[in-house]
Write a protein that holds these residues in place. Structure first.
Motif, mmCIF file in Angstrom:
data_model
loop_
_atom_site.group_PDB
_atom_site.id
_atom_site.type_symbol
_atom_site.label_atom_id
_atom_site.label_comp_id
_atom_site.label_asym_id
_atom_site.label_seq_id
_atom_site.Cartn_x
_atom_site.Cartn_y
_atom_site.Cartn_z
ATOM 1 N N PRO A 160 90.698 -4.375 16.308
ATOM 2 C CA PRO A 160 89.430 -4.048 15.642
ATOM 3 C C PRO A 160 88.302 -3.796 16.641
ATOM 4 N N CYS A 161 87.621 -2.673 16.460
ATOM 5 C CA CYS A 161 86.495 -2.317 17.332
ATOM 6 C C CYS A 161 85.582 -1.380 16.550
ATOM 7 N N ILE A 162 84.487 -1.004 17.137
ATOM 8 C CA ILE A 162 83.567 -0.106 16.451
ATOM 9 C C ILE A 162 84.207 1.270 16.308
ATOM 10 N N ALA A 163 84.156 1.827 15.113
ATOM 11 C CA ALA A 163 84.770 3.116 14.832
ATOM 12 C C ALA A 163 83.820 4.263 15.162
ATOM 13 N N GLN A 164 84.384 5.445 15.297
ATOM 14 C CA GLN A 164 83.568 6.612 15.631
ATOM 15 C C GLN A 164 82.444 6.830 14.616
ATOM 16 N N LYS A 165 82.714 6.606 13.344
ATOM 17 C CA LYS A 165 81.710 6.833 12.308
ATOM 18 C C LYS A 165 80.512 5.905 12.444
ATOM 19 N N SER A 166 80.676 4.839 13.239
ATOM 20 C CA SER A 166 79.626 3.835 13.405
ATOM 21 C C SER A 166 79.023 3.804 14.799
ATOM 22 N N TYR A 167 79.484 4.694 15.681
ATOM 23 C CA TYR A 167 79.136 4.574 17.101
ATOM 24 C C TYR A 167 78.398 5.815 17.588
ATOM 25 N N GLU A 168 77.096 5.858 17.286
ATOM 26 C CA GLU A 168 76.262 6.968 17.739
ATOM 27 C C GLU A 168 75.802 6.711 19.171
ATOM 28 N N VAL A 169 75.921 7.741 20.020
ATOM 29 C CA VAL A 169 75.522 7.623 21.428
ATOM 30 C C VAL A 169 74.666 8.827 21.809
ATOM 31 N N ASP A 170 73.992 8.712 22.971
ATOM 32 C CA ASP A 170 73.153 9.821 23.402
ATOM 33 C C ASP A 170 73.874 10.710 24.409
ATOM 34 N N ALA A 171 73.206 11.755 24.830
ATOM 35 C CA ALA A 171 73.826 12.759 25.703
ATOM 36 C C ALA A 171 74.216 12.171 27.053
ATOM 37 N N ALA A 172 73.423 11.238 27.570
ATOM 38 C CA ALA A 172 73.746 10.637 28.857
ATOM 39 C C ALA A 172 75.035 9.831 28.780
ATOM 40 N N PHE A 173 75.225 9.145 27.673
ATOM 41 C CA PHE A 173 76.459 8.391 27.469
ATOM 42 C C PHE A 173 77.646 9.351 27.444
ATOM 43 N N GLU A 174 77.532 10.415 26.664
ATOM 44 C CA GLU A 174 78.628 11.383 26.578
ATOM 45 C C GLU A 174 78.950 11.961 27.952
ATOM 46 N N ALA A 175 77.939 12.217 28.747
ATOM 47 C CA ALA A 175 78.141 12.810 30.067
ATOM 48 C C ALA A 175 78.948 11.892 30.984
ATOM 49 N N CYS A 176 78.847 10.574 30.799
ATOM 50 C CA CYS A 176 79.647 9.653 31.602
ATOM 51 C C CYS A 176 81.132 9.948 31.446
ATOM 52 N N PHE A 177 81.520 10.358 30.252
ATOM 53 C CA PHE A 177 82.930 10.622 29.970
ATOM 54 C C PHE A 177 83.322 12.061 30.282
ATOM 55 N N GLY A 191 76.439 15.125 16.312
ATOM 56 C CA GLY A 191 75.562 14.435 15.382
ATOM 57 C C GLY A 191 74.179 15.058 15.407
ATOM 58 N N ARG A 192 73.146 14.236 15.220
ATOM 59 C CA ARG A 192 71.783 14.755 15.265
ATOM 60 C C ARG A 192 71.450 15.210 16.686
ATOM 61 N N ALA A 193 70.347 15.905 16.829
ATOM 62 C CA ALA A 193 69.988 16.494 18.115
ATOM 63 C C ALA A 193 70.023 15.453 19.228
ATOM 64 N N GLY A 194 70.748 15.784 20.293
ATOM 65 C CA GLY A 194 70.817 14.904 21.451
ATOM 66 C C GLY A 194 71.740 13.721 21.308
ATOM 67 N N HIS A 195 72.506 13.680 20.222
ATOM 68 C CA HIS A 195 73.377 12.540 19.960
ATOM 69 C C HIS A 195 74.747 13.003 19.468
ATOM 70 N N THR A 196 75.740 12.168 19.709
ATOM 71 C CA THR A 196 77.091 12.401 19.200
ATOM 72 C C THR A 196 77.668 11.074 18.735
ATOM 73 N N TRP A 197 78.864 11.123 18.168
ATOM 74 C CA TRP A 197 79.565 9.938 17.686
ATOM 75 C C TRP A 197 80.827 9.755 18.527
ATOM 76 N N PHE A 198 80.967 8.573 19.136
ATOM 77 C CA PHE A 198 82.028 8.331 20.110
ATOM 78 C C PHE A 198 83.208 7.570 19.507
ATOM 79 N N ASP A 199 84.405 8.042 19.818
ATOM 80 C CA ASP A 199 85.642 7.423 19.349
ATOM 81 C C ASP A 199 86.205 6.521 20.447
ATOM 82 N N LEU A 200 85.710 5.289 20.523
ATOM 83 C CA LEU A 200 86.174 4.345 21.539
ATOM 84 C C LEU A 200 87.654 4.029 21.366
ATOM 85 N N GLU A 201 88.057 3.769 20.143
ATOM 86 C CA GLU A 201 89.459 3.429 19.875
ATOM 87 C C GLU A 201 90.387 4.558 20.315
ATOM 88 N N GLY A 202 90.028 5.794 19.974
ATOM 89 C CA GLY A 202 90.843 6.936 20.345
ATOM 90 C C GLY A 202 90.906 7.137 21.846
#
Length: 254
Positions: A160-177, A191-202
């Motif tokens: 069990p962990c935070i799901a993609q539908k619940s894990y909004e991150v910003d552009a800097a976070f996405e860039a790390c990956f 997602g909304r401007a400057g944000h995405t939803w991250f799939d940690l489990e995946g």
């Protein structure tokens, strides 16, 4: 009568005593109500009793061992028990010693349990996003191999962990990956401007498979959206709460 401890299991780990626990079945109250296993905010007596109940639900009589988690890729090979005051600073544990119960604490991060049934080697890793991208699962597999495991035989299950539908991150976070590899873009949904939803489990599951782990599975349980079953750092933060609890995932050799 108190609620029983809920321990989720997976058939890929059937050869080892294991369980992904949530908040059900504990004695803590208030913000930490349930099976909180962290000493950082709760009544120490409640935490101690919750840890006892957790261990008894998975491998009665075993010695429960946890580390002082620091969001690192560091792994400790366990040959003998230690006291809570002597916990090593690390985020994963491996052993081939029966009777030791390895535990990792989470509250949105991904717990991963490992087992090579033929070699009799187990592992447990705390994979938050920093540890995941830093290679904590890779290093756990390598430490298991040093004890005689073979990655092609290892079964790993993401709990069990935070799901993609619940894990909004910003552009800097996405860039790390995506800076690590363009293929990691597949773990982000717009997602909304400057944000995405991250799939940690995946991401964790894909990293395990890419490292050659023979069997990789996911429980698909979202900690954020199930307040009655799991603790969630992000949910508590969004609610403006003063604290949050932590659940534990356990594995041991009988």
């Amino acid at each position: 009568m108190s609620e029983p401890v809920e321990a989720l299991t997976h058939p890929a780990l059937a050869g080892a005593a294991h369980g992904f626990l949530g908040r059900r079945g504990g004695v803590s109250t208030g913000l930490h109500a349930g099976l909180n296993v962290s000493y950082s905010e709760d009544d120490p007596a409640h935490t101690a009793e919750n840890r006892r109940r957790a261990g008894e639900a998975v491998l009665p009589g075993a010695q429960l061992l946890t580390c002082y988690q620091v969001h690192s890729p560091d792994v400790v090979t366990v040959s003998a028990p230690w006291g809570d005051a002597d916990r090593p600073r690390a985020d994963a544990l491996v052993t081939n010693v029966p009777g030791l119960l390895l535990g990792v604490l989470t509250a949105d991060c991904a717990p991963v349990l490992f087992h090579d049934a033929q070699a009799g080697v187990i592992g447990a890793a705390h994979a938050g996003w920093k540890g995941a991208i830093g290679g904590v699962t890779d290093r756990t597999v390598a430490a298991m191999e040093a004890l005689g495991a073979d990655r092609a035989r290892i079964a790993a299950v993401v709990g069990p962990c935070i799901a993609q539908k619940s894990y909004e991150v910003d552009a800097a976070f996405e860039a790390c990956f995506t800076d690590e590899g363009a293929e990691n873009a597949r773990f982000f949904r717009a997602g909304r401007a400057g944000h995405t939803w991250f799939d940690l489990e995946g991401y964790v599951a894909a990293r395990l498979a890419g490292f050659g782990v023979g069997t990789v599975a996911m429980l698909g349980e979202d900690t954020y959206s199930q307040a009655n079953r799991f603790y969630s750092f992000r949910r508590s933060t969004h609610a403006g709460e003063a604290g949050y609890g932590r659940q534990i995932s356990l594995i041991g050799l009988r």
